[in-house]
Scaffold this motif. Structure first.
Motif, PDB file in Angstrom:
ATOM      1  N   ASN A 127      16.381  -8.417 -29.902  1.00 41.44           N
ATOM      2  CA  ASN A 127      16.146  -9.176 -28.667  1.00 41.44           C
ATOM      3  C   ASN A 127      14.744  -9.768 -28.622  1.00 41.44           C
ATOM      4  O   ASN A 127      14.565 -10.964 -28.350  1.00 41.44           O
ATOM      5  CB  ASN A 127      16.374  -8.283 -27.445  1.00 41.44           C
ATOM      6  CG  ASN A 127      17.838  -7.978 -27.233  1.00 41.44           C
ATOM      7  OD1 ASN A 127      18.706  -8.684 -27.731  1.00 41.44           O
ATOM      8  ND2 ASN A 127      18.135  -6.917 -26.506  1.00 41.44           N
ATOM      9  N   LEU A 128      13.738  -8.942 -28.881  1.00 45.61           N
ATOM     10  CA  LEU A 128      12.364  -9.426 -28.811  1.00 45.61           C
ATOM     11  C   LEU A 128      12.076 -10.411 -29.931  1.00 45.61           C
ATOM     12  O   LEU A 128      11.379 -11.414 -29.728  1.00 45.61           O
ATOM     13  CB  LEU A 128      11.377  -8.254 -28.882  1.00 45.61           C
ATOM     14  CG  LEU A 128       9.889  -8.630 -28.748  1.00 45.61           C
ATOM     15  CD1 LEU A 128       9.645  -9.380 -27.433  1.00 45.61           C
ATOM     16  CD2 LEU A 128       9.020  -7.370 -28.795  1.00 45.61           C
ATOM     17  N   LEU A 129      12.620 -10.154 -31.106  1.00 40.98           N
ATOM     18  CA  LEU A 129      12.420 -11.078 -32.227  1.00 40.98           C
ATOM     19  C   LEU A 129      13.059 -12.423 -31.929  1.00 40.98           C
ATOM     20  O   LEU A 129      12.500 -13.477 -32.253  1.00 40.98           O
ATOM     21  CB  LEU A 129      13.004 -10.470 -33.500  1.00 40.98           C
ATOM     22  CG  LEU A 129      12.839 -11.295 -34.792  1.00 40.98           C
ATOM     23  CD1 LEU A 129      11.376 -11.591 -35.059  1.00 40.98           C
ATOM     24  CD2 LEU A 129      13.458 -10.554 -35.972  1.00 40.98           C
ATOM     25  N   SER A 130      14.230 -12.409 -31.308  1.00 42.90           N
ATOM     26  CA  SER A 130      14.874 -13.672 -30.905  1.00 42.90           C
ATOM     27  C   SER A 130      13.957 -14.461 -29.983  1.00 42.90           C
ATOM     28  O   SER A 130      13.778 -15.671 -30.138  1.00 42.90           O
ATOM     29  CB  SER A 130      16.197 -13.385 -30.186  1.00 42.90           C
ATOM     30  OG  SER A 130      17.092 -12.705 -31.014  1.00 42.90           O
ATOM     31  N   LYS A 131      13.374 -13.765 -29.026  1.00 43.39           N
ATOM     32  CA  LYS A 131      12.470 -14.411 -28.075  1.00 43.39           C
ATOM     33  C   LYS A 131      11.254 -14.988 -28.797  1.00 43.39           C
ATOM     34  O   LYS A 131      10.815 -16.109 -28.503  1.00 43.39           O
ATOM     35  CB  LYS A 131      12.028 -13.402 -27.020  1.00 43.39           C
ATOM     36  CG  LYS A 131      11.057 -13.939 -25.974  1.00 43.39           C
ATOM     37  CD  LYS A 131      10.733 -12.866 -24.951  1.00 43.39           C
ATOM     38  CE  LYS A 131       9.759 -13.386 -23.895  1.00 43.39           C
ATOM     39  NZ  LYS A 131       8.439 -13.732 -24.468  1.00 43.39           N
ATOM     40  N   GLU A 132      10.716 -14.234 -29.738  1.00 43.66           N
ATOM     41  CA  GLU A 132       9.531 -14.703 -30.473  1.00 43.66           C
ATOM     42  C   GLU A 132       9.852 -15.927 -31.323  1.00 43.66           C
ATOM     43  O   GLU A 132       9.046 -16.868 -31.403  1.00 43.66           O
ATOM     44  CB  GLU A 132       8.996 -13.570 -31.353  1.00 43.66           C
ATOM     45  CG  GLU A 132       8.372 -12.435 -30.559  1.00 43.66           C
ATOM     46  CD  GLU A 132       7.994 -11.247 -31.432  1.00 43.66           C
ATOM     47  OE1 GLU A 132       7.196 -10.418 -30.980  1.00 43.66           O
ATOM     48  OE2 GLU A 132       8.507 -11.154 -32.573  1.00 43.66           O
ATOM     49  N   VAL A 133      11.020 -15.923 -31.941  1.00 50.87           N
ATOM     50  CA  VAL A 133      11.421 -17.062 -32.771  1.00 50.87           C
ATOM     51  C   VAL A 133      11.596 -18.311 -31.912  1.00 50.87           C
ATOM     52  O   VAL A 133      11.093 -19.392 -32.249  1.00 50.87           O
ATOM     53  CB  VAL A 133      12.725 -16.741 -33.532  1.00 50.87           C
ATOM     54  CG1 VAL A 133      13.311 -18.005 -34.160  1.00 50.87           C
ATOM     55  CG2 VAL A 133      12.467 -15.697 -34.613  1.00 50.87           C
TER      56      VAL A 133
END
Length: 208
Positions: free
Chosen positions: A127-133
């Motif tokens: 979830n957080l990686l998706s947001k960062e990308v």
């Protein structure tokens, strides 16, 4: 002639084997379907994991390529800013920005085909990686728009100021690309979720 009612040709007990067979077949069918559903679900989970890994590896390759392209513009703008005084002396104040304007306009041509084709699948990542990308690519688009404004700056001093802001933003985004690439690699390898981190410093807010 007997008036007693005729005895039924078949009694309930005669149907017991048939009913048992039907029930057994139904249970077997339901059980088979449940097993198939379970196996299909497991296959779907494996497929999802494989898709997520392919997506992660592809995005990591693209982000590393974007980082290399940003390095090129970083060196160009840094060298330009470092030689401003010399440029003014040699070329005159009227045209000392033209060379950099010409080079900087190509920043808007940086493309992100993998991300653009995968926007609907970014949720396969953490979830957080998706947001960062998503935030990284949104910031890249904002920086491309800002580079257009920088190129079209009518006055040399405005161009100089915006070029400095552009340089700081490129440096920050280049570092962000390194961090996200490392997180995408960790995701592909199945490493534990690394947790939250402090966001990068942004420099465009006062200009956008």
């Amino acid at each position: 002639m007997s008036t007693e009612p005729a005895q039924a040709a078949y009694e309930f007990k005669d149907f017991v084997p048939l009913i048992a067979a039907l029930v057994g077949g139904l249970v077997g069918a339901v059980g088979g379907n449940l097993l198939k559903y379970h196996l299909d679900t497991k296959h779907s989970e494996r497929s999802r994991d494989e898709q997520a890994k392919i997506l992660s590896d592809s995005l990591r390759g693209e982000i590393k390529s974007l980082r290399d392209q940003m390095k090129t513009f970083e060196r160009a703008v840094s060298g330009y800013i470092g030689s401003i005084n010399k440029r003014i002396e040699e070329a005159g104040e009227s045209d000392w920005t033209e060379g950099m304007r010409h080079d900087l306009k190509y920043f808007t041509e940086i493309d992100s085909p993998i991300y653009n084709a995968s926007i609907g699948r970014i949720g396969l990542l953490w979830n957080l990686l998706s947001k960062e990308v998503v935030e990284f690519y949104a910031d890249l688009e904002a920086l491309k728009r800002f580079s257009q404004r920088t190129v079209s700056s009518p006055k040399p001093d405005v161009f100089d100021r915006r070029a400095g802001i552009f340089l700081r933003e490129v440096e920050s985004m280049k570092e962000e690309a390194t961090v996200i690439s490392a997180r995408l690699l960790a995701f592909s390898k199945g490493d534990p979720y690394p947790g939250k981190r402090q966001g990068r410093q942004k420099h465009l807010f006062k200009e956008m």
